[in-house]
Design an enzyme around this catalytic site. Sequence first.
Site, PDB file in Angstrom:
ATOM      1  N   GLU A  97      16.313 -18.723  -6.965  1.00 47.30           N
ATOM      2  CA  GLU A  97      16.486 -16.899  -7.310  1.00 47.30           C
ATOM      3  C   GLU A  97      15.758 -17.099  -9.074  1.00 47.30           C
ATOM      4  OE1 GLU A  97      15.499 -14.771  -6.601  1.00 47.30           O
ATOM      5  OE2 GLU A  97      16.382 -12.603  -7.159  1.00 47.30           O
ATOM      6  N   ARG A 114       3.955  -0.104  -4.628  1.00 52.78           N
ATOM      7  CA  ARG A 114       3.300  -0.925  -3.266  1.00 52.78           C
ATOM      8  C   ARG A 114       2.767  -1.621  -3.295  1.00 52.78           C
ATOM      9  NH1 ARG A 114       7.231   1.925  -0.130  1.00 52.78           N
ATOM     10  NH2 ARG A 114       5.732   1.266   1.542  1.00 52.78           N
ATOM     11  N   ASN A 171      -2.086   2.221   5.778  1.00 51.52           N
ATOM     12  CA  ASN A 171      -0.738   1.532   5.289  1.00 51.52           C
ATOM     13  C   ASN A 171      -0.218   0.161   6.360  1.00 51.52           C
ATOM     14  OD1 ASN A 171       0.907  -0.652   4.054  1.00 51.52           O
ATOM     15  ND2 ASN A 171       2.319   1.304   4.063  1.00 51.52           N
ATOM     16  N   GLY A 172      -0.529  -1.627   6.476  1.00 53.90           N
ATOM     17  CA  GLY A 172      -0.375  -1.956   7.623  1.00 53.90           C
ATOM     18  C   GLY A 172      -2.239  -3.163   7.888  1.00 53.90           C
ATOM     19  N   CYS A 209       1.019  -0.633   0.208  1.00 56.88           N
ATOM     20  CA  CYS A 209      -0.100  -0.043  -0.314  1.00 56.88           C
ATOM     21  C   CYS A 209       0.506   1.146   0.192  1.00 56.88           C
ATOM     22  CB  CYS A 209      -0.907   0.127   1.318  1.00 56.88           C
ATOM     23  SG  CYS A 209      -2.151  -1.449   1.462  1.00 56.88           S
ATOM     24  N   TRP A 268      -2.734  -2.734  -1.634  1.00 54.00           N
ATOM     25  CA  TRP A 268      -2.770  -4.337  -1.471  1.00 54.00           C
ATOM     26  C   TRP A 268      -3.391  -4.485  -0.799  1.00 54.00           C
ATOM     27  CZ3 TRP A 268      -0.694  -8.425   1.028  1.00 54.00           C
ATOM     28  CH2 TRP A 268      -0.140  -9.289   0.071  1.00 54.00           C
ATOM     29  N   HIS A 296      15.432 -38.216  -6.389  1.00 58.06           N
ATOM     30  CA  HIS A 296      14.600 -38.547  -5.208  1.00 58.06           C
ATOM     31  C   HIS A 296      13.116 -38.055  -5.348  1.00 58.06           C
ATOM     32  CE1 HIS A 296      18.162 -39.825  -3.183  1.00 58.06           C
ATOM     33  NE2 HIS A 296      18.812 -38.602  -2.764  1.00 58.06           N
ATOM     34  N   LYS A 305      12.235 -15.544  -9.743  1.00 54.42           N
ATOM     35  CA  LYS A 305      11.626 -14.591 -11.551  1.00 54.42           C
ATOM     36  C   LYS A 305      11.040 -15.318 -11.692  1.00 54.42           C
ATOM     37  CE  LYS A 305      13.252 -11.932 -10.027  1.00 54.42           C
ATOM     38  NZ  LYS A 305      13.552 -11.511  -8.377  1.00 54.42           N
TER      39      LYS A 305
END
Length: 607
Positions: free
Chosen positions: A480, A27, A98-99, A2, A73, A503, A484
């Site tokens: 990584e 954000r 926000n939070g 947010c 968000w 395995h 991506k």
Amino acid sequence: MCGIVAAASQNNVINILADGLKHLEYRGYDSAGIAVIENKKIHSYKREGHVSELTNILDKKLTSNIGIAHTRWATHGKPSEINAHPHVSDNNIAIVHNGIIENYIEIRDKFFKETKLESDTDSEVLAHLINSYSKENDILDAVYLALKEVKGSYAIAVLDKNNADEIIVARHGSPLLIGVGENVNYIASDAHALIMHTNKFIYLEDGDTASISSKEIKIYDTNKKPVQREIKKSNLSLDSNTKNGYEHFMLKEIFEQPEAVKATIQDRIINNTVPKEILGPNVDKYLSNFNLVQIIACGTSYHAALLAKHWLEKLAGIPCQAEIASEFRYRKHAVQKGTLAVCISQSGETADTLSALRQIKQEDNYVGTVAICNVPESSIARECDSTLITHAGPEIGVASTKAFTTQLVALMLLIIVLGKRFDVTDELEKSLCEQLKTLPTKIKSTLDLDNEIAELSKIFSNKEHALFLGRGSHFPIAREGALKLKEISYIHAEAYAAGELKHGPLAIVDENMPVVAVAPNNVVLEKLKSNLEEVKARGGKLYIFADIKAGFKSDEISQVFEIDAPMNPVAPILFTIPLQLLAYHCAIIKGTNVDMPRNLAKSVTVE
Ligand code: G6P
């Protein structure tokens, strides 16, 4: 998680709010909203979707000298217009938040059992709570009283219809800063939103509350005692907010890596040595008495941690553990005396990493804390004993690229300094410094694979799944690469240590399962080759990113992409580059939103 932007001015603030939201969109981008006071009334506009959905409906004639805005968000309540912020209570109070208000159900049941709430959010109850306290208190007191009831994390900005000159803001656990202007003052979650208006910022501390008008900024601590906070000058450039001719921020940031790496080592390598002073004045607190390292991080930064663990143990002989912050913070630890904690975080605001750091600081067996961070003013950077800033410049694409490679470079510098009391000899230090100095040029050459990888992506993007393989210090790079690919192209990708293939994962290998291998010319090359033979024998198609000296040749089953990555510790950094490009080009072909992939956000300031 947010983005908040707000402004109080002697002039119209609508464009400031709209532009600010655009710059904060990384954000969170599932809905956006704005509230202003005009003619003594609160006017609020909200839309589901990206910020442009909101700006398209804003009346061109709308003017106001004061307003708050938000890009969301979703945490509580799905993305929708109703759940979008601002939340307005009784046409009196509007808030953006926000939070997470963790006890919002308790607050709702205690205070608003009879009230019909409009949204499914935790934030709406806070708007009502502030509104009810504002009936008998001034707005600053009302905010204080309301926040006393709240458990959780927040950065809030509050508009009060009856107090049309000031915005009240508060922060606890979520970032918030004040931009200082002339006859105008601003609020934002980060400096990107405001850098086109001012380079003077006050970074609020946890527990701070402030009242902001066009003329005045008043800051108070948790006990409502007035406090002074320093005004800092930011050297963010306007340029960092633009794509500079690239189609996406992510591509720009991938191609910025040679410069970003150069900036991260600049002035830190002197005559092929790395002075301890790069860790600042507190370095002596832990340098001579630590004997093991605990790294904590999330997401891509955690992959940097995994590689750093390899390096610390192999190059310096320092025992190291690396752990995901969200796991670390909720389990009991047997901490050994003399542990040095290292937090890796691009944003420096990731809630889990920050909480883990705060727990660590309560524990006697830790001798110090070091941050590897891209944002100097962030909470993690400020709260650690030492901070090694990665000079990547702002990273806007949600998928981290240049932040990752510069974190690795900063970690290598850290390891050299820490390792001198252990196995890092003068000779090794010199050799590692030389390797770091060649990296920018080598990354540049690796970027030349761009066209070849764009071609490969035409086939790859049709796949639904992919396996990534690596061994040793290249396993974190495979992880990584898989991250991506999944985060921006939505192709399901998993990474395995190549030795683990038999395995379990080998069972899913057939002609429809592309297998990407990271193949440096190192001690486990022959082992990796055997693992890849196992894939071939099951009809799996191989895409091998190999060092030129690793001896791989393309054939009808495997396609080889050659990288000049000599067998040395920094080689994993080079193997990262083609995997970033693969993810990027697959995403382009699939038509996803590369810079803002669905369901994700850049800065995760909630748990
Ligand atoms: C989010 C971002 C990732 C990042 C992770 C950790 O998930 O999308 O790119 O790696 O947070 O963020 P940090 O700022 O702590 O490195």
